[in-house]
Scaffold this motif. Structure first.
Motif, PDB file in Angstrom:
ATOM      1  N   ILE A 143       0.855  -1.189   0.000  1.00 38.33           N
ATOM      2  CA  ILE A 143       0.000   0.000   0.000  1.00 38.33           C
ATOM      3  C   ILE A 143       0.893   1.242   0.000  1.00 38.33           C
ATOM      4  N   ALA A 144       0.622   2.133  -0.923  1.00 38.78           N
ATOM      5  CA  ALA A 144       1.371   3.394  -1.011  1.00 38.78           C
ATOM      6  C   ALA A 144       0.432   4.555  -0.714  1.00 38.78           C
ATOM      7  N   VAL A 145       0.862   5.464   0.154  1.00 39.08           N
ATOM      8  CA  VAL A 145       0.033   6.610   0.553  1.00 39.08           C
ATOM      9  C   VAL A 145       0.270   7.770  -0.402  1.00 39.08           C
ATOM     10  N   LEU A 146      -0.817   8.319  -0.942  1.00 41.02           N
ATOM     11  CA  LEU A 146      -0.736   9.489  -1.817  1.00 41.02           C
ATOM     12  C   LEU A 146      -1.015  10.769  -1.050  1.00 41.02           C
ATOM     13  N   VAL A 147      -1.972  10.723  -0.141  1.00 37.62           N
ATOM     14  CA  VAL A 147      -2.316  11.899   0.645  1.00 37.62           C
ATOM     15  C   VAL A 147      -2.970  11.425   1.938  1.00 37.62           C
ATOM     16  N   GLU A 148      -2.738  12.147   3.026  1.00 41.78           N
ATOM     17  CA  GLU A 148      -3.385  11.800   4.294  1.00 41.78           C
ATOM     18  C   GLU A 148      -3.965  13.060   4.926  1.00 41.78           C
ATOM     19  N   PHE A 149      -4.985  12.877   5.761  1.00 36.56           N
ATOM     20  CA  PHE A 149      -5.681  14.022   6.360  1.00 36.56           C
ATOM     21  C   PHE A 149      -6.448  13.570   7.600  1.00 36.56           C
ATOM     22  N   GLU A 150      -6.869  14.535   8.407  1.00 36.82           N
ATOM     23  CA  GLU A 150      -7.653  14.256   9.607  1.00 36.82           C
ATOM     24  C   GLU A 150      -9.066  13.824   9.225  1.00 36.82           C
ATOM     25  N   GLY A 151      -9.684  13.051  10.117  1.00 38.67           N
ATOM     26  CA  GLY A 151     -10.999  12.503   9.850  1.00 38.67           C
ATOM     27  C   GLY A 151     -12.078  13.540   9.609  1.00 38.67           C
ATOM     28  N   HIS A 152     -11.980  14.709  10.233  1.00 37.46           N
ATOM     29  CA  HIS A 152     -13.053  15.709  10.108  1.00 37.46           C
ATOM     30  C   HIS A 152     -13.221  16.194   8.663  1.00 37.46           C
ATOM     31  N   HIS A 153     -12.215  15.965   7.822  1.00 37.92           N
ATOM     32  CA  HIS A 153     -12.335  16.378   6.419  1.00 37.92           C
ATOM     33  C   HIS A 153     -13.360  15.539   5.657  1.00 37.92           C
ATOM     34  N   LEU A 154     -13.791  14.427   6.237  1.00 42.22           N
ATOM     35  CA  LEU A 154     -14.793  13.580   5.565  1.00 42.22           C
ATOM     36  C   LEU A 154     -16.223  14.093   5.786  1.00 42.22           C
ATOM     37  N   GLN A 155     -16.364  15.103   6.630  1.00 40.77           N
ATOM     38  CA  GLN A 155     -17.702  15.674   6.827  1.00 40.77           C
ATOM     39  C   GLN A 155     -18.224  16.257   5.507  1.00 40.77           C
ATOM     40  N   GLY A 156     -19.436  15.872   5.148  1.00 42.45           N
ATOM     41  CA  GLY A 156     -20.046  16.363   3.912  1.00 42.45           C
ATOM     42  C   GLY A 156     -19.717  15.537   2.686  1.00 42.45           C
ATOM     43  N   CYS A 157     -18.829  14.565   2.831  1.00 42.43           N
ATOM     44  CA  CYS A 157     -18.494  13.707   1.688  1.00 42.43           C
ATOM     45  C   CYS A 157     -19.641  12.715   1.420  1.00 42.43           C
ATOM     46  N   THR A 158     -19.708  12.250   0.191  1.00 44.65           N
ATOM     47  CA  THR A 158     -20.764  11.309  -0.204  1.00 44.65           C
ATOM     48  C   THR A 158     -20.187  10.201  -1.071  1.00 44.65           C
ATOM     49  N   TYR A 159     -21.032   9.163  -1.312  1.00 42.00           N
ATOM     50  CA  TYR A 159     -20.592   8.019  -2.105  1.00 42.00           C
ATOM     51  C   TYR A 159     -21.817   7.328  -2.681  1.00 42.00           C
ATOM     52  N   THR A 160     -21.566   6.355  -3.547  1.00 47.67           N
ATOM     53  CA  THR A 160     -22.632   5.467  -4.032  1.00 47.67           C
ATOM     54  C   THR A 160     -22.154   4.025  -3.901  1.00 47.67           C
ATOM     55  N   ASN A 161     -23.123   3.088  -3.856  1.00 48.77           N
ATOM     56  CA  ASN A 161     -22.732   1.682  -3.923  1.00 48.77           C
ATOM     57  C   ASN A 161     -23.493   1.015  -5.060  1.00 48.77           C
ATOM     58  N   ASN A 162     -23.048  -0.118  -5.459  1.00 52.61           N
ATOM     59  CA  ASN A 162     -23.598  -0.780  -6.654  1.00 52.61           C
ATOM     60  C   ASN A 162     -24.928  -1.483  -6.423  1.00 52.61           C
ATOM     61  N   LEU A 163     -25.493  -1.334  -5.220  1.00 57.37           N
ATOM     62  CA  LEU A 163     -26.800  -1.924  -4.942  1.00 57.37           C
ATOM     63  C   LEU A 163     -27.895  -0.866  -4.891  1.00 57.37           C
ATOM     64  N   SER A 164     -27.516   0.401  -5.092  1.00 57.16           N
ATOM     65  CA  SER A 164     -28.491   1.488  -4.988  1.00 57.16           C
ATOM     66  C   SER A 164     -28.083   2.638  -5.900  1.00 57.16           C
ATOM     67  N   THR A 165     -29.058   3.411  -6.303  1.00 55.64           N
ATOM     68  CA  THR A 165     -28.766   4.604  -7.113  1.00 55.64           C
ATOM     69  C   THR A 165     -28.641   5.846  -6.237  1.00 55.64           C
ATOM     70  N   ASP A 166     -28.905   5.693  -4.932  1.00 48.11           N
ATOM     71  CA  ASP A 166     -28.870   6.841  -4.019  1.00 48.11           C
ATOM     72  C   ASP A 166     -27.435   7.311  -3.792  1.00 48.11           C
ATOM     73  N   VAL A 167     -27.300   8.616  -3.594  1.00 50.26           N
ATOM     74  CA  VAL A 167     -26.032   9.190  -3.135  1.00 50.26           C
ATOM     75  C   VAL A 167     -26.111   9.235  -1.612  1.00 50.26           C
ATOM     76  N   LEU A 168     -25.150   8.592  -0.953  1.00 48.40           N
ATOM     77  CA  LEU A 168     -25.228   8.370   0.495  1.00 48.40           C
ATOM     78  C   LEU A 168     -24.119   9.121   1.222  1.00 48.40           C
ATOM     79  N   PRO A 169     -24.340   9.438   2.511  1.00 46.83           N
ATOM     80  CA  PRO A 169     -23.388  10.296   3.229  1.00 46.83           C
ATOM     81  C   PRO A 169     -22.313   9.538   4.014  1.00 46.83           C
ATOM     82  N   PHE A 170     -21.217  10.240   4.258  1.00 47.26           N
ATOM     83  CA  PHE A 170     -20.261   9.848   5.284  1.00 47.26           C
ATOM     84  C   PHE A 170     -20.716  10.518   6.582  1.00 47.26           C
ATOM     85  N   LEU A 171     -20.768   9.776   7.690  1.00 49.97           N
ATOM     86  CA  LEU A 171     -21.253  10.316   8.963  1.00 49.97           C
ATOM     87  C   LEU A 171     -20.264   9.993  10.083  1.00 49.97           C
ATOM     88  N   GLU A 172     -19.997  10.975  10.904  1.00 46.63           N
ATOM     89  CA  GLU A 172     -19.092  10.787  12.039  1.00 46.63           C
ATOM     90  C   GLU A 172     -19.791   9.953  13.112  1.00 46.63           C
TER      91      GLU A 172
END
Length: 768
Positions: A143-172
């Motif tokens: 595993i090679a690291v390209l960039v690292e950051f604190e967890g709070h930067h994931l606030q407001g981020c979103t994703y999708t999965n292949n079982l749904s068309t919904d855009v879903l949130p990252f939650l602390e």
């Protein structure tokens, strides 16, 4: 010996059920009982919710584990300069729940990194920085690291999965920690308590797409009706094959239904709960005042009990069965209808038609016209609830049968720290603001010599009847041996070993007890009843022994009061071996066999033996009642059973100073060491001691012309010559006695040419 008519309670007795229904209503009215949709343990095999106390755990259960990538839509600011799609990686041992994925949880306390994997060099992945070394081993990749950051930067981020068309949130979330996994947690609110709390905190809708049989529903033809733990899970993995980085088998502890022994799942459904969080602090404070027994495991039991109370946010009290005490609730659509009038109507129906009336009556039987008018109810719109109360709520309310009194003791196994002990404490606090018991006795469970649990599949289950009566595998040991094993070994440990070797040891100990009791009975067999109330003159040895007997009895009472049954057994064996048999009986044989029948010397010894016998029987009575009652049949005082015989006359103690005996027994040790294997009766002792000990011993070395001195009797010597050794150490000189041996008592105490000592000559003359 229980009062089965007045003191026994049955949870399906009419009065018990009526009281339970009323207590349910009190807790409902106070807000402690509520209905909600939450994930609970659910058994597809019995189609009901289960409480923690209804679970067993398979320590080597095999689950399918998967590492799944989910493509990010909104990426964190520190990684926005990267041109490729970044995929968050999650790990789960319940792939069947991925269809219910609604969020990815992260921690503000952790650092995250965008990385590349040598096995998928063209892709970018998001994982926790602390998990890199672990994941390199698991995925067998660099595993090679390209960039690292604190967890709070994931606030407001979103994703999708292949079982749904919904855009879903990252939650602390607080439950995300380093360890196993990727530092990013798949969140399915319908299938996990922490997941549910995250959804609740973020105002998410919770939907469950798994039915009572553990099958998918409302997910389309590819999944509907498939068992989630079987073919359904395989189908989900197949649908995600392009998103799965790795699959494997994860061996861990997993909950099973205690009845069917089949796996359970976490499934959100509408259930009834007691708000244990509202009772938690009070329960912990009250528990500090409860005595926990036995002392050997008290600290461990208390710690376990506290931990269980602290981590329990609610108690699911509804079950989906068609038998038991009903949750007395009516519904108008989703509206809950429960009031005192309906409840009392149900209680009156229970009086007339027994406890199953809820299942057999119509709604109109529960709502008379006046009640319908009072609450503006249209009976046609009303349906009965189909849930019953958790059986731990049934038994947890058993304290109400004590008419307001607090129980002195509750006794159950260590598993009931999650069951009866806890249910009783919580309901009692909710309804009467106090603990239901003053103390609890927490016992362990039987295991074989290899410390394996009793299991039919292993074939190591031991039937108590087989121990008592025997079977093809082993001889019968009798009920006393079984009870002695329980007392000696079964109350001080959480794992209680039973084996043929252990049972043989217990049987030998019971035989030893039986033999000494038989001997003691023989000693007093010739006494008439009036003799037992006499008060003979006791010499020092007799007084010492009486005091030892009473100290032994006090020790036994203290052990029983504190449920130290193993110490009772140990104390009895020690007392019999070292005080009764090894010391007193051994030293007074001459008095018993050779002194005049009705002499003070012989009678005092017999009554000391009687006093010891009664104390031993008292100590053994609760453990070996059969042996004690049989022995009592042969006692001269026998009229009624020993258990029901009060105020048996015994010798009393004067609480005198016993340290002299310690010094005498020290001297005897030295005498035996110097004499080696020679008969002590042949020897005389020249003993030089300091003046203080001399003054104490000289009164015990007085001869009356016929009998030995007390000092000679204890030391078992022909004679003792005492001298003062000022300032020097104790001196012991043994020489051969110059006296002739008496042919009757075999002691070397005949001082003339006769072959009889003076005492024996006198006794023989009385027989002529």
């Amino acid at each position: 010996m229980a009062d089965w008519d007045k003191q026994c309670y049955l949870t399906l007795n009419k009065k018990y059920v009526q009281a339970q229904l009323r207590q349910f209503y009190k807790m409902y009215k106070s807000g402690l009982i509520y209905r909600a949709m939450k994930p609970v343990y659910w058994s597809p095999s019995t189609r009901t919710a289960l409480a923690e106390a209804e679970l067993e755990y398979d320590p080597v259960y095999k689950s399918k584990e998967v590492y799944v990538k989910m493509d990010m839509v909104q990426i964190p600011e520190p990684a926005q300069h990267l041109s490729k799609t970044i995929s968050a990686v999650i790990w789960t041992t319940t792939p069947w729940t991925l269809v219910a994925n609604k969020a990815i949880a992260y921690s503000n306390q952790m650092k995250y990194a965008v990385v590349t994997l040598s096995i998928r060099a063209e892709e970018l992945f998001l994982i926790a920085k602390d998990q890199i070394l672990e994941l390199e081993k698991v995925l067998n990749a660099e595993i090679a690291v390209l960039v690292e950051f604190e967890g709070h930067h994931l606030q407001g981020c979103t994703y999708t999965n292949n079982l749904s068309t919904d855009v879903l949130p990252f939650l602390e979330a607080d439950h995300v920690t380093a360890g196993k996994g990727t530092g990013l947690v798949h969140t399915a609110p319908a299938h996990g308590p922490e997941d549910f709390l995250v959804a609740l905190k973020n105002n998410m809708i919770v939907e469950c797409n798994v039915d009572e049989l553990g099958r998918y529903i409302n997910l389309g033809p590819k999944l509907d009706s498939l068992q989630v733990l079987k073919e359904g899970q395989d189908a989900v993995i197949k649908m995600l094959e392009h998103s799965i980085i790795q699959t494997g088998t994860y061996i861990h502890s997993y909950p099973l239904d205690w009845r069917t022994k089949k796996p359970v799942i976490l499934r959100a459904s509408h259930q009834w709960f007691i708000d244990t969080s509202a009772l938690k602090e009070k329960a912990l404070a009250v528990l500090d005042k409860v005595s926990i027994l036995p002392p050997s495991t008290a600290a461990q039991s208390r710690q376990g009990f506290r931990a269980l109370l602290e981590k329990r946010p609610y108690w699911c009290i509804s079950r989906q069965r068609s038998w038991g005490v009903p949750i007395p609730v009516l519904y108008r659509g989703t509206e809950v209808i429960l009031n005192e009038d309906i409840l009392e109507r149900l209680c009156s129906l229970v009086d007339k038609h027994e406890t199953d009336v809820w299942w057999t009556c119509d709604v109109k039987d529960l709502i008379p016209n006046d009640v319908a008018d009072k609450y503006n109810l249209n009976i046609e719109e009303i349906t009965k609830g189909k849930d019953i109360m958790d059986i731990w709520l049934d038994s947890g309310l058993s304290w109400q049968t004590l008419d307001g009194k607090k129980a002195a003791l509750y006794s159950e196994g260590v598993d009931q720290l999650t069951g009866w002990f806890q249910a009783s404490l919580l309901t009692s606090l909710a309804l009467k603001d106090d603990a239901p018991y003053e103390s609890i006795f927490v016992h362990g469970f039987v295991v074989d010599e290899k410390k394996r649990k009793m299991s039919k599949s292993i074939g190591n289950v031991v039937d108590p009847k087989a121990i008592i009566h025997g079977d093809k595998k082993q001889p019968g040991y009798g009920v006393d041996t079984l009870r002695w094993w329980v007392a000696s070994h079964a109350t001080q440990h959480s794992q209680i070993v039973i084996s043929q070797k252990l049972l043989e040891d217990c049987q030998n100990e019971v035989i030893r007890l039986r033999n000494i009791i038989k001997y003691l009975l023989g000693v007093i067999n010739d006494l008439e009843k009036p003799v037992f109330t006499q008060k003979p003159n006791l010499n020092y040895f007799d007084q010492y022994m009486v005091q030892e007997i009473h100290q032994f009895e006090n020790q036994i009472v203290d052990c029983f009061n504190n449920f130290r049954y193993n110490q009772v057994a140990q104390s009895v064996l020690y007392f019999i071996s070292n005080k009764v048999s090894g010391l007193y009986c051994h030293c007074i044989k001459d008095r018993l066999y050779c002194s005049e029948k009705n002499s003070n010397e012989r009678l005092s010894a017999q009554l000391v033996i009687h006093t010891a016998l009664i104390s031993i029987c008292k100590a053994l009575g609760p453990i070996l009642p059969h042996l004690v009652e049989e022995a009592w049949l042969y006692h001269p005082l026998h009229e009624n059973p020993f258990y029901f015989t009060k105020d048996i006359p015994v010798l009393k103690t004067n609480n005198f100073e016993t340290s002299i005996m310690d010094a005498i027994l020290d001297i005897k040790k030295d005498v035996c060491r110097l004499a080696k294997n020679e008969n002590l009766k042949k020897l005389q002792l020249n003993l030089r001691v300091d003046s203080n000990l001399y003054e104490k011993l000289k009164g015990l070395n007085v001869h009356d012309g016929l009998n030995d001195s007390v000092l000679c009797e204890i030391l078992e010597l022909s004679s003792v010559n005492l001298e003062v050794n000022n300032g020097g150490e104790r001196e012991i000189i043994l020489t051969q006695s110059k006296n002739r041996q008496c042919l009757r008592c075999r002691k070397y105490n005949s001082t003339d040419d006769s072959d009889r000592c003076l005492r024996c000559a006198k006794v023989l003359s009385l027989l002529m």
